[in-house]
Design an enzyme around this catalytic site. Sequence first.
Site, PDB file in Angstrom:
ATOM      1  N   ARG A  36       0.846  -1.193   0.000  1.00 32.00           N
ATOM      2  CA  ARG A  36       0.000   0.000   0.000  1.00 32.00           C
ATOM      3  C   ARG A  36       0.884   1.246   0.000  1.00 32.00           C
ATOM      4  O   ARG A  36       1.924   1.275   0.681  1.00 32.00           O
ATOM      5  CB  ARG A  36      -0.878   0.035   1.255  1.00 32.00           C
ATOM      6  CG  ARG A  36      -2.041  -0.928   1.200  1.00 32.00           C
ATOM      7  CD  ARG A  36      -3.063  -0.528   0.146  1.00 32.00           C
ATOM      8  NE  ARG A  36      -4.192  -1.425   0.071  1.00 32.00           N
ATOM      9  CZ  ARG A  36      -4.357  -2.381  -0.844  1.00 32.00           C
ATOM     10  NH1 ARG A  36      -3.431  -2.600  -1.753  1.00 32.00           N
ATOM     11  NH2 ARG A  36      -5.449  -3.125  -0.850  1.00 32.00           N
ATOM     12  N   HIS A  85      -0.390   0.251  -9.812  1.00 33.41           N
ATOM     13  CA  HIS A  85      -1.190  -0.637  -8.942  1.00 33.41           C
ATOM     14  C   HIS A  85      -1.757  -1.826  -9.750  1.00 33.41           C
ATOM     15  O   HIS A  85      -2.979  -2.036  -9.794  1.00 33.41           O
ATOM     16  CB  HIS A  85      -2.329   0.140  -8.265  1.00 33.41           C
ATOM     17  CG  HIS A  85      -2.829  -0.552  -7.011  1.00 33.41           C
ATOM     18  ND1 HIS A  85      -3.248   0.124  -5.897  1.00 33.41           N
ATOM     19  CD2 HIS A  85      -2.979  -1.874  -6.718  1.00 33.41           C
ATOM     20  CE1 HIS A  85      -3.644  -0.742  -4.968  1.00 33.41           C
ATOM     21  NE2 HIS A  85      -3.484  -1.966  -5.442  1.00 33.41           N
TER      22      HIS A  85
HETATM   23  C1  OXD Z   1      -5.851  -5.754  -3.398  1.00 35.91           C
HETATM   24  C2  OXD Z   1      -5.305  -4.788  -4.363  1.00 35.91           C
HETATM   25  O1  OXD Z   1      -5.866  -5.496  -2.190  1.00 35.91           O
HETATM   26  O2  OXD Z   1      -5.571  -4.927  -5.565  1.00 35.91           O
HETATM   27  O3  OXD Z   1      -6.297  -6.830  -3.837  1.00 35.91           O
HETATM   28  O4  OXD Z   1      -4.601  -3.869  -3.968  1.00 35.91           O
END
Ligand code: OXD
Length: 310
Positions: free
Chosen positions: A225, A273
């Site tokens: 994250r 991402h």
């Molecule tokens: C997840 C993401 O948590 O795609 O699956 O970040």
Amino acid sequence: MAIAIIIPDRDVRPFRDKLLTCLPGGTEVWIYPDIPDASAVTMAVLWKHPPGVLAGFPRLRLASSFGAGVEHILNDPDLPAGVLISRIVDEQLTTGMRNYVLMAVLNIHKQLRFYQAARQERRWAKPEPIEQALRIGVLGLGELGTPIAEALAGLGFPVFGYSQSPKTIPGVRCIHAGEMTISEFAGLVNTLVCLLPRTPATEGLLNRELFRHLPSGSFLINAARGAHLVEADLLHALDHGRLCEAWLDVFQTEPLPADHPFWGHPAITITPHVASITNPDNAALIAADNYRRLQEGLPLRFEVDREKGY
Ligand code: OXD
């Protein structure tokens, strides 16, 4: 009883259609914002749901994440206390993430960045040393971190893993928080791979103080994250040689703003991402199974512990 799919930023009709094929005939599955009867909704499948939306479902019993992460649900002030939370754990998701981390590690190990720069100048050049000697530290040994640490060890790298509770993984030196601080752990490695869940305890954990414990010229891969990383501290560590390369798939603000300094930094590789993406068919199987379990009063699959945050 009905299921609401609340995933505003993508076309979830294939997911809804697959879900319908896995559920008993007559089960209602609605896509937000087209919810004919909010009081009938007992399960919601959520990803980046709009603030306040959960307050509109008085009989909600299960909030199911469409991804591996659940902080978007846990951080929602409208999430009622008794609502259960689940997430996606899926082999395809794990494989995608494993391959992303392996790609980054192997690129670093083989110094691909050096050859890309040399190629720009049409220069036949060899770096010194030819291969980076990596000692890899995997932060987080959960559903993703464990197989990834194992795969890295299988490639012959010395691998260390850090987790809250004790773990045993073949070929990996597993260290838990009771044995050593994360800063002491950083002192053992020169490559950090962050696969931690986002919780209040892990936010901002990749910071200047932690980087200080790595040897000069270390590497960072963050596929967890954006909130884990203090972005200014990464720039500082790169510009002062503490780190020499970073691979980032996640950011404090996504999409990464066009004027963000990371875009122009030669030592940062950016992916938007995409390290691993939920497969809608697999997610539908898990969601349908959990809907049935909810109705039958059975334990859910991949239920999240609210206290731990994962
Ligand atoms: C997840 C993401 O948590 O795609 O699956 O970040």
